[in-house]
Design a protein around this motif. Structure first.
Motif, short mmCIF file in Angstrom:
data_model
loop_
_atom_site.label_atom_id
_atom_site.label_comp_id
_atom_site.label_asym_id
_atom_site.label_seq_id
_atom_site.Cartn_x
_atom_site.Cartn_y
_atom_site.Cartn_z
N GLU A 195 58.90 64.18 -3.14
CA GLU A 195 57.33 62.39 -2.86
C GLU A 195 58.09 61.90 -1.91
OE1 GLU A 195 52.95 62.14 -2.39
OE2 GLU A 195 54.16 64.44 -2.95
N VAL A 196 58.73 61.01 -2.74
CA VAL A 196 59.32 60.07 -2.83
C VAL A 196 60.00 59.70 -0.57
CG1 VAL A 196 60.95 58.19 -3.25
CG2 VAL A 196 59.68 58.90 -4.72
N LEU A 255 70.36 48.34 -0.34
CA LEU A 255 70.11 49.69 -1.07
C LEU A 255 71.27 50.01 -2.12
CD1 LEU A 255 69.71 51.12 2.85
CD2 LEU A 255 67.87 51.20 1.03
N GLU A 256 72.15 49.35 -1.30
CA GLU A 256 73.49 49.30 -2.85
C GLU A 256 72.92 48.13 -4.00
OE1 GLU A 256 76.73 47.19 -1.45
OE2 GLU A 256 76.95 48.54 0.19
N ASN A 306 66.66 60.95 -10.29
CA ASN A 306 66.70 61.60 -9.80
C ASN A 306 66.50 60.40 -8.38
OD1 ASN A 306 66.58 64.07 -11.07
ND2 ASN A 306 64.38 63.49 -11.16
N ILE A 307 66.71 58.99 -8.98
CA ILE A 307 66.35 57.72 -7.43
C ILE A 307 67.78 57.51 -6.39
CG2 ILE A 307 65.89 55.04 -6.85
CD1 ILE A 307 63.16 57.63 -6.54
N VAL A 308 67.79 58.36 -5.47
CA VAL A 308 69.41 57.68 -4.60
C VAL A 308 68.97 56.93 -3.60
CG1 VAL A 308 71.07 58.72 -3.77
CG2 VAL A 308 70.06 59.47 -5.38
N PHE A 309 69.41 55.79 -3.75
CA PHE A 309 69.27 55.12 -2.13
C PHE A 309 70.35 55.61 -1.64
CE2 PHE A 309 66.61 52.54 -4.60
CZ PHE A 309 65.28 52.84 -4.44
N HIS A 310 70.18 55.03 0.09
CA HIS A 310 72.01 55.31 0.85
C HIS A 310 72.28 54.25 1.86
CE1 HIS A 310 71.12 60.33 0.01
NE2 HIS A 310 70.19 59.85 -0.03
N PRO A 311 73.32 53.39 1.48
CA PRO A 311 73.08 53.04 2.35
C PRO A 311 74.17 53.01 3.40
CG PRO A 311 74.00 52.43 -0.26
CD PRO A 311 73.55 53.73 0.20
N LYS A 320 61.71 51.09 2.92
CA LYS A 320 60.48 51.78 2.29
C LYS A 320 60.11 52.57 0.58
CE LYS A 320 57.07 53.08 4.77
NZ LYS A 320 56.16 54.48 5.44
N LYS A 321 60.77 53.54 0.89
CA LYS A 321 62.07 53.54 -0.72
C LYS A 321 61.92 52.55 -1.84
CE LYS A 321 65.33 57.48 -1.06
NZ LYS A 321 65.58 57.87 -0.84
#
Length: 326
Positions: free
Chosen positions: A143-144, A244-245, A258-263, A310-311
């Motif tokens: 959804e995110v 993002l880091e 469950n939140i994972v950002f991708h630098p 945006k996340k």
């Protein structure tokens, strides 16, 4: 320290601590001329003189200020005055490990730093307050991601159109197409930088959650330094993947499940951006194949980087600011 009151009706009351006396005085339950004593037997003095004498040199300045409170789960409340913060600590509504901020401060600091001069042991750093509740945020990852990508089809189309206009203008020598493509491209980048600024603005209040010797840059600094020629090649690593880091560390510290950002997307975009900038500097008239070889990967990486930004806005913006980020 305990005090006894000798009220105007000739009755003794107490014992009360200093904060209780101040609260009673503020609520109108006591008159400032009523007498108080530490032992209830001698040395009776008007309450306002005793309390003024008990003030620390900077306490009057503290009382005037208003403070915002940042709880361990990332929730912001306030502004409060110093007396309200003390009451919240006593009642368990705030913890000594929570953070405070007021106008003129660069960073958030633990609240026990603000109230460390108090005589009451409950407010000291090693108090026995119970730990803050565990913050078990759970997010629907799909959804995110869906919300972050929502409405970005126009962004892809506009980027492709701008690139096409600029490439065709170079081939055909058409100045009008070149200007249109350049303006469209600049508009897109301004929009992206506005979102980058917004993301930095939302994680800035949570910077205290990251154990680091280096303070987190302000939103103005994070974006503004990207406009410094040559230095921006270095700063881009802080502004894009660095965001993002930091966001990932904050999400981990807040137990955002469950939140994972991708630098890595932002890192790839920065490298492509630097290659693009250097090639334009040293090869003014690039062959068409080279423009596509650099431009296409750069555009793809920018798109995915924009999704990650945006996340950050969705996760931290909605949580702390109560904004709708659609």
């Amino acid at each position: 320290m305990s005090y006894y009151i000798y009220n105007k009706q000739g009755k003794h009351e107490g014992p009360y601590d200093e904060e209780q006396l101040r609260s009673m005085l503020k609520a109108g339950r006591l008159d400032k001329d009523e007498l108080v004593s530490q032992n209830g037997l001698s040395s009776w003095s008007p309450i306002h003189l005793v309390l003024e004498a008990r003030r620390s040199p900077n306490s009057s300045h503290q009382e005037e200020k208003k403070y915002r409170l940042l709880a361990q789960d990332g929730t912001q409340t306030g502004p409060f005055d110093i007396s309200t913060l003390r009451d919240m600590l006593r009642q368990g509504k705030a913890q000594p490990s929570d953070y405070f901020w007021t106008e003129g401060m660069d960073n958030w600091e633990p609240i026990h730093h603000l109230i460390k001069n108090t005589d009451e042991p409950d407010f000291r750093e090693n108090s026995s307050f119970p730990p803050p509740p565990v913050n078990n945020h759970s997010f629907d990852v799909e959804e995110v991601d869906k919300k972050a990508k929502k409405g970005l089809g126009w962004f892809v189309m506009a980027y492709v159109t701008a690139s096409h206009f600029m490439t065709q203008a170079e081939i055909k020598g058409n100045d009008t197409m070149s200007v249109v493509g350049l303006l469209l491209f600049l508009g897109l980048m301004i929009y992206v930088l506005m979102k980058l600024y917004e993301a930095w603005k939302y994680i800035q209040p949570l910077s205290c959650l990251i154990p680091s010797r280096e303070p987190i840059p302000s939103p103005e600094k994070a974006v503004g330094f990207l406009f410094i020629p040559l230095f921006n090649f270095y700063w881009a690593f802080t502004a894009w993947p660095g965001l993002l880091e930091r966001a990932q560390k904050m999400a981990d510290n807040l137990n955002m499940k469950n939140i994972v950002f991708h630098p890595r997307y932002a890192l790839g975009y920065v490298i492509a951006f630097i290659i693009d900038g250097l090639s334009a500097l040293f090869i003014p008239y690039q062959p068409l194949w080279l423009s596509y070889a650099i431009g296409i990967p750069e555009a793809i990486l920018l798109y995915y980087t924009f999704v990650e930004i945006k996340k950050v806005i969705i996760v931290f913006g909605e949580k702390n600011m109560g904004n709708n980020t659609d």
